[in-house]
Design a protein around this motif. Structure first.
Motif, mmCIF file in Angstrom:
data_model
loop_
_atom_site.group_PDB
_atom_site.id
_atom_site.type_symbol
_atom_site.label_atom_id
_atom_site.label_comp_id
_atom_site.label_asym_id
_atom_site.label_seq_id
_atom_site.Cartn_x
_atom_site.Cartn_y
_atom_site.Cartn_z
ATOM 1 N N ILE A 76 -53.317 52.202 13.537
ATOM 2 C CA ILE A 76 -53.634 53.569 13.941
ATOM 3 C C ILE A 76 -52.568 54.533 13.437
ATOM 4 O O ILE A 76 -52.870 55.608 12.908
ATOM 5 N N GLN A 77 -51.317 54.155 13.574
ATOM 6 C CA GLN A 77 -50.217 54.995 13.099
ATOM 7 C C GLN A 77 -50.284 55.188 11.588
ATOM 8 O O GLN A 77 -50.040 56.290 11.078
ATOM 9 N N SER A 78 -50.637 54.126 10.885
ATOM 10 C CA SER A 78 -50.740 54.208 9.433
ATOM 11 C C SER A 78 -51.821 55.205 9.019
ATOM 12 O O SER A 78 -51.627 55.996 8.088
ATOM 13 N N ILE A 79 -52.957 55.190 9.715
ATOM 14 C CA ILE A 79 -54.053 56.120 9.411
ATOM 15 C C ILE A 79 -53.636 57.552 9.721
ATOM 16 O O ILE A 79 -53.773 58.458 8.894
ATOM 17 N N VAL A 80 -53.122 57.757 10.916
ATOM 18 C CA VAL A 80 -52.796 59.110 11.375
ATOM 19 C C VAL A 80 -51.650 59.731 10.573
ATOM 20 O O VAL A 80 -51.720 60.903 10.193
ATOM 21 N N GLU A 81 -50.605 58.959 10.310
ATOM 22 C CA GLU A 81 -49.429 59.505 9.632
ATOM 23 C C GLU A 81 -49.650 59.725 8.144
ATOM 24 O O GLU A 81 -49.105 60.670 7.566
ATOM 25 N N ASN A 82 -50.458 58.884 7.516
ATOM 26 C CA ASN A 82 -50.625 58.983 6.062
ATOM 27 C C ASN A 82 -51.837 59.799 5.633
ATOM 28 O O ASN A 82 -51.776 60.512 4.625
ATOM 29 N N CYS A 83 -52.933 59.713 6.374
ATOM 30 C CA CYS A 83 -54.191 60.370 5.962
ATOM 31 C C CYS A 83 -54.261 61.778 6.542
ATOM 32 O O CYS A 83 -55.001 62.052 7.499
ATOM 33 N N THR A 84 -53.507 62.655 5.967
ATOM 34 C CA THR A 84 -53.348 64.010 6.507
ATOM 35 C C THR A 84 -54.512 64.930 6.163
ATOM 36 O O THR A 84 -54.609 66.028 6.714
ATOM 37 N N GLU A 85 -55.384 64.521 5.240
ATOM 38 C CA GLU A 85 -56.492 65.379 4.806
ATOM 39 C C GLU A 85 -57.834 64.947 5.387
ATOM 40 O O GLU A 85 -58.879 65.434 4.974
ATOM 41 N N LEU A 86 -57.825 64.034 6.358
ATOM 42 C CA LEU A 86 -59.074 63.520 6.916
ATOM 43 C C LEU A 86 -59.921 64.618 7.560
ATOM 44 O O LEU A 86 -59.421 65.445 8.318
ATOM 45 N N LYS A 87 -61.207 64.591 7.229
ATOM 46 C CA LYS A 87 -62.192 65.474 7.849
ATOM 47 C C LYS A 87 -63.112 64.682 8.785
ATOM 48 O O LYS A 87 -63.651 65.243 9.742
ATOM 49 N N GLU A 88 -63.311 63.392 8.460
ATOM 50 C CA GLU A 88 -64.177 62.537 9.264
ATOM 51 C C GLU A 88 -63.468 61.217 9.555
ATOM 52 O O GLU A 88 -62.964 60.569 8.648
ATOM 53 N N LEU A 89 -63.453 60.845 10.830
ATOM 54 C CA LEU A 89 -62.883 59.564 11.240
ATOM 55 C C LEU A 89 -63.870 58.914 12.195
ATOM 56 O O LEU A 89 -64.105 59.393 13.300
ATOM 57 N N ASN A 90 -64.464 57.810 11.737
ATOM 58 C CA ASN A 90 -65.529 57.166 12.500
ATOM 59 C C ASN A 90 -65.169 55.718 12.806
ATOM 60 O O ASN A 90 -64.889 54.939 11.898
ATOM 61 N N PHE A 91 -65.206 55.386 14.102
ATOM 62 C CA PHE A 91 -64.999 54.014 14.538
ATOM 63 C C PHE A 91 -66.311 53.404 15.030
ATOM 64 O O PHE A 91 -66.313 52.384 15.710
ATOM 65 N N TRP A 92 -67.430 54.050 14.699
ATOM 66 C CA TRP A 92 -68.771 53.568 15.064
ATOM 67 C C TRP A 92 -69.755 54.106 14.044
ATOM 68 O O TRP A 92 -69.660 55.273 13.626
ATOM 69 N N ASN A 93 -70.715 53.270 13.621
ATOM 70 C CA ASN A 93 -71.662 53.703 12.592
ATOM 71 C C ASN A 93 -72.883 54.415 13.156
ATOM 72 O O ASN A 93 -73.792 54.791 12.411
ATOM 73 N N GLY A 94 -72.933 54.587 14.482
ATOM 74 C CA GLY A 94 -74.001 55.375 15.075
ATOM 75 C C GLY A 94 -75.289 54.633 15.326
ATOM 76 O O GLY A 94 -76.277 55.237 15.726
ATOM 77 N N VAL A 95 -75.303 53.312 15.102
ATOM 78 C CA VAL A 95 -76.510 52.519 15.347
ATOM 79 C C VAL A 95 -76.580 52.158 16.830
ATOM 80 O O VAL A 95 -75.580 51.733 17.421
ATOM 81 N N PHE A 96 -77.747 52.320 17.426
ATOM 82 C CA PHE A 96 -77.904 52.049 18.845
ATOM 83 C C PHE A 96 -78.155 50.571 19.090
ATOM 84 O O PHE A 96 -78.651 49.840 18.233
ATOM 85 N N TYR A 97 -77.854 50.132 20.298
ATOM 86 C CA TYR A 97 -78.010 48.723 20.668
ATOM 87 C C TYR A 97 -79.434 48.228 20.442
ATOM 88 O O TYR A 97 -79.667 47.091 20.094
ATOM 89 N N GLU A 98 -80.421 49.115 20.681
ATOM 90 C CA GLU A 98 -81.816 48.696 20.584
ATOM 91 C C GLU A 98 -82.314 48.606 19.148
ATOM 92 O O GLU A 98 -83.425 48.159 18.894
ATOM 93 N N SER A 99 -81.528 49.069 18.204
ATOM 94 C CA SER A 99 -81.955 49.107 16.812
ATOM 95 C C SER A 99 -81.922 47.714 16.195
ATOM 96 O O SER A 99 -81.157 46.835 16.604
#
Length: 325
Positions: A181-204
């Motif tokens: 997490i620290q590596s992502i936050v400290e190095n990726c200073t230009e991030l516009k989108e950060l997704n830890f889920w692909n948005g697919v529902f359980y029923e899919s």
């Protein structure tokens, strides 16, 4: 019969052979071919081969759900590919890349290969703008990826856990540790989108990819240090609480899209979201959370209608889409 023979002869005389077409037209025609068909065409003649290997035809390669040899993968990268889709592809063989790749968009979601192949491929990248992966990376690889691409990376989809659609069976489960997490936050200073889920529902029937974040102290660091320029954020089945949501939305006031699933949050989080993001928020997805739908709609209608285009709510039985004009 004679008339038919004459017609065939006239057609042959009037037809144009592939090699008689100008290079510009051939490039346009070849741009519609899949990569396997392009390679077949390259074997017809020396001139056609040269055209088939023009850099413009190798900029965007889609190998989704295909079996790919590392030899071919090395060729794709060597020809300057910039956008490479390996979603659910199966990579066979060993890989060694001597030079930096030109990749700006790399999708490794659901891709299978020997572990070193992912490391070799990712470490070759220095100009990524979008990265999607579902493979658990060791810290050295994560650190290299975020350091080398930190100034260019704008979209990061980090999904380490996998559920097999309707069966809801977890095939693999990995927690995103604090060093990563620290590596992502400290190095990726230009991030516009950060997704830890692909948005697919359980029923899919589709694969449900997500990355768990535990314990709460890891989330504390994330929400207090994430770039305030984030515009899209999603997370599922993590230890997010109301105070985390409040910090996130009060710091990241440019957020346009939020997607939460399986979080233990209350109506207070919804109030924080609407209060802080009303000018920018366009899409809000709340799936399997501990807020009654009857409580959500009045809050949104009262505070958020001016900005929020639609809200997606799901509570076990499936999503309901509420549109706001």
């Amino acid at each position: 019969m004679a008339n038919e023979g004459n017609r065939d002869k006239n057609f042959m005389e009037k037809s144009i052979r592939l090699e008689e077409l100008p290079n510009e037209l051939l490039l346009k025609i070849f741009s519609f071919l899949e990569i396997t068909n392009l390679l077949n065409c390259s074997q017809t003649s020396k001139r056609i081969r040269v055209i088939c290997y023009d850099d413009s035809l190798w900029q965007k390669i889609n190998l989704s759900k295909k079996k790919v040899t590392t030899e071919f993968l090395q060729k794709v990268i060597g020809y300057g590919c910039k956008s490479l889709n390996l979603n659910e592809a199966k990579i066979v063989g060993t890989l060694r890349l001597e030079n930096e790749s030109q990749l700006t968009d790399l999708d490794l979601s659901g891709c299978s290969a020997r572990s070193h192949v992912f490391g070799e491929l990712l470490i070759s990248c220095h100009n990524l703008q979008k990265l999607t992966f579902t493979q658990p990376l060791d810290f050295d690889t994560m650190s290299a990826v975020t350091t080398q691409n930190g100034k260019t990376l704008q979209v990061l989809n980090c999904w380490w856990e996998y559920k097999s659609g309707l069966m809801n069976e977890i095939w693999s489960a990995y927690n995103l540790g604090l060093p990563s997490i620290q590596s992502i936050v400290e190095n990726c200073t230009e991030l516009k989108e950060l997704n830890f889920w692909n948005g697919v529902f359980y029923e899919s029937e589709d694969a449900d990819y997500f990355c768990g974040i535990y314990p709460a102290s890891n989330i504390d660091y994330l929400v207090n240090n994430i770039s305030p320029n984030i515009e899209k954020f999603s997370v599922q089945d993590s230890d997010f609480r109301d105070d985390h949501i409040k910090i996130l939305v009060s710091r990241c006031t440019k957020i346009k899209e939020l997607r939460f699933s399986g979080l233990s949050i209350t109506k207070d989080s919804l109030t924080h979201i609407i209060d802080h993001l009303m000018p920018t928020l366009e899409k809000l997805e709340l799936t399997n959370i501990n807020i009654d739908e009857k409580e959500i709609i009045p809050v949104i209608l009262k505070k958020g209608q001016a900005a929020l285009h639609h809200c997606l709510l799901a509570h076990g039985s499936g999503p309901n889409l509420t549109d706001f004009p």
